[in-house]
Design a protein around this motif. Structure first.
Motif, PDB file in Angstrom:
ATOM      1  N   ASP A  25      -4.332  -5.659   8.291  1.00 53.80           N
ATOM      2  CA  ASP A  25      -4.515  -5.006   9.598  1.00 53.80           C
ATOM      3  C   ASP A  25      -5.041  -3.591   9.408  1.00 53.80           C
ATOM      4  O   ASP A  25      -5.486  -2.953  10.355  1.00 53.80           O
ATOM      5  N   ASN A  26      -4.957  -3.092   8.177  1.00 53.14           N
ATOM      6  CA  ASN A  26      -5.339  -1.726   7.868  1.00 53.14           C
ATOM      7  C   ASN A  26      -6.685  -1.730   7.119  1.00 53.14           C
ATOM      8  O   ASN A  26      -6.755  -2.046   5.935  1.00 53.14           O
ATOM      9  N   THR A  27      -7.738  -1.373   7.847  1.00 55.51           N
ATOM     10  CA  THR A  27      -9.093  -1.442   7.259  1.00 55.51           C
ATOM     11  C   THR A  27      -9.204  -0.604   5.985  1.00 55.51           C
ATOM     12  O   THR A  27      -9.841  -1.035   5.013  1.00 55.51           O
ATOM     13  N   GLN A  69      -6.614 -10.627  11.901  1.00 50.44           N
ATOM     14  CA  GLN A  69      -7.165  -9.713  10.889  1.00 50.44           C
ATOM     15  C   GLN A  69      -8.698  -9.781  10.789  1.00 50.44           C
ATOM     16  O   GLN A  69      -9.291  -9.027  10.025  1.00 50.44           O
ATOM     17  N   THR A 108     -10.658  -6.278  11.353  1.00 52.15           N
ATOM     18  CA  THR A 108     -10.388  -5.218  10.371  1.00 52.15           C
ATOM     19  C   THR A 108     -11.047  -5.580   9.030  1.00 52.15           C
ATOM     20  O   THR A 108     -11.579  -4.716   8.332  1.00 52.15           O
ATOM     21  N   ASP A 166     -14.801  -5.117   9.337  1.00 52.97           N
ATOM     22  CA  ASP A 166     -15.123  -3.682   9.245  1.00 52.97           C
ATOM     23  C   ASP A 166     -15.137  -3.231   7.784  1.00 52.97           C
ATOM     24  O   ASP A 166     -16.016  -2.470   7.368  1.00 52.97           O
TER      25      ASP A 166
END
Ligand code: NDP
Length: 399
Positions: free
Chosen positions: A62-64, A87, A90, A93
């Motif tokens: 979830d944390n790019t 997900q 993200t 990205d």
């Protein structure tokens, strides 16, 4: 040839990892990265004496920034996203930021509403084109193989395709009163959503599971199938030119439906947060926590899946009906890779899509659904990697 970063360590990931390791010339090194690193280790522990080098990593996708850092460290040629649909963006990205190809098996879902739409991911087309990298969407079985079946039929057997019915049947029995074959949250969101199909240029909506028929399917016999919306309908309605109607049908046992109705009636399938003892909980996520883990069903599941497409149209001025399907045996899948057929039929095409991108055969800058590429190399690879398909030109099962 290269390296793949595999995100997620559930049932599907287990199959992707095994299949990559069966193909070490292409997948020289892989990294399995997931939220719970012990699950990555557990998958790695099952693989003895394989040539492919295997790394594992803890990752919150979830944390790019975390995904970018891992990509920069591991330097993969492709990211295979078999975590959850939440997900997708993200990870896309992170692929854009690092110039790495992307593949998934399910469309992006916002966590708070079930939509089953490609619009968020299709909005990345120009960015991927500009970055010169490929994003391949929906390279599982459905979406995935069913979409490639349609492209194959269009290329080889039809001048015009008018009607497609995708039929997803699972005659497997895991012995539990109620369990889902893949992630319970995604599965229940999908099944409890309204049905929808495409006819004469518009979407027709139906109440959940309100349309039913019986198909007598090869190797598994007569089964109740229910009309549902499924995400490949959206892209196939656009990519199969001239299509008049496309529908998706799935089997459910009476037992599964009875349990689901009760759970729905008492509010357990809701994705609206509720307050419980001072804490906000989402009933469907709580239900997921108490249901059997889909990855644990493999050793208990007996029987077969049959997933295919019934396609009607015109060839050389004459009407033609064509049925193409795969049958997969849960116990054989488990013996080979330690997962049941639902994970197997998703993981094999994910590996194949990644292989075709890495070999440059399906490489084109932009964001694509699988039916937009040449189906032939994918169809060949299905036979080679454990999902052989069968064709009938006058199927008896059609209405
Ligand atoms: P599982 O629930 O078994 O596995 C999902 C994995 O993703 C788990 O290991 C989970 O970690 C991990 N994960 C979840 N959130 C994160 C996060 N934020 N960061 C890192 N890892 C995360 O699901 P399946 O293996 O059954 O399914 C995988 C995907 O395949 C899903 O998107 C599903 O929709 C899709 N699918 C597609 C099909 C098709 O035919 N196209 C058919 C079946 C599935 P943890 O263990 O910590 O929760």
């Amino acid at each position: 040839m290269g390296k793949a970063l595999i995100i997620g360590a559930g049932g599907v990931s287990n199959v992707v990892v095994h299949k990559c390791c069966q193909n070490p010339d292409v997948f020289e090194e892989i990294c399995i990265a997931s939220r719970t690193v012990e699950k990555c280790q557990a998958i790695k522990n099952k693989l003895f004496g394989v040539q492919t080098k295997i790394r594992i990593a803890q990752l919150d996708a979830d944390n790019t920034d975390q995904v970018i850092a891992l990509i920069e460290d591991f330097e993969p040629d492709i990211v295979i996203n078999v975590a959850l649909p939440y997900q997708d963006l993200t990870i896309m990205d992170a692929c854009l930021a690092t110039g790495v190809n992307y593949l998934d098996t399910a469309n992006y879902e916002p966590p708070d509403t079930a939509k089953f739409e490609y619009k968020w991911q299709w909005a990345y087309r120009e960015k991927f084109e500009g970055a010169g990298i490929t994003a391949l969407l929906g390279s599982g079985f459905d979406p995935g193989v069913t979409s490639v079946f349609c492209a194959y039929a269009q290329k080889h057997y039809f001048d015009e395709i008018h009607y497609i019915d995708i039929v997803d049947a699972n005659a497997g029995d895991h012995g539990y009163p109620f369990a889902t074959n893949f992630n319970p949250e995604i599965n229940i969101r999908e099944v409890s959503a309204k049905g929808r199909y495409w006819e004469e240029g518009e979407w027709i909506e139906t109440d959940p599971l309100s349309l039913k028929k019986v198909y007598d399917l090869p190797q598994i016999g007569p089964k109740n199938v229910y009309l549902m919306y499924h995400e490949e309908l959206e892209s196939l309605a656009i990519n199969i030119k001239g299509i008049k109607r496309i529908r998706f049908w799935m089997t459910f046992s009476d037992n599964y439906l009875n349990h689901l109705r009760v759970l729905e009636n008492v509010g357990m399938t809701s994705i609206e947060p509720i307050e419980y003892e001072g804490q906000k909980i989402i009933p469907l996520q709580f239900l997921k926590a108490i249901l059997p883990d889909p990855a644990s069903l493999g050793s208990r599941t007996k029987g077969k899946t049959n997933i295919g497409c019934i396609i009607q149209g015109i060839k050389d001025g004459k009407p033609r009906t064509y049925y193409i399907y795969n049958v997969c045996d849960h116990e054989e899948c488990f013996a080979e890779v330690g997962s049941q057929a639902v994970s197997y039929t998703t993981g094999v095409p994910a590996m194949i899509g990644a292989m075709l991108i890495m070999k440059g055969i399906w490489q084109k800058p932009g964001v694509f659904n699988v039916e937009e590429f040449d189906p032939d190399p994918f169809m060949e690879a299905l036979k080679e990697y454990g999902l052989p398909w069968h064709e009938e030109f006058s199927p008896t099962l059609i209405d």
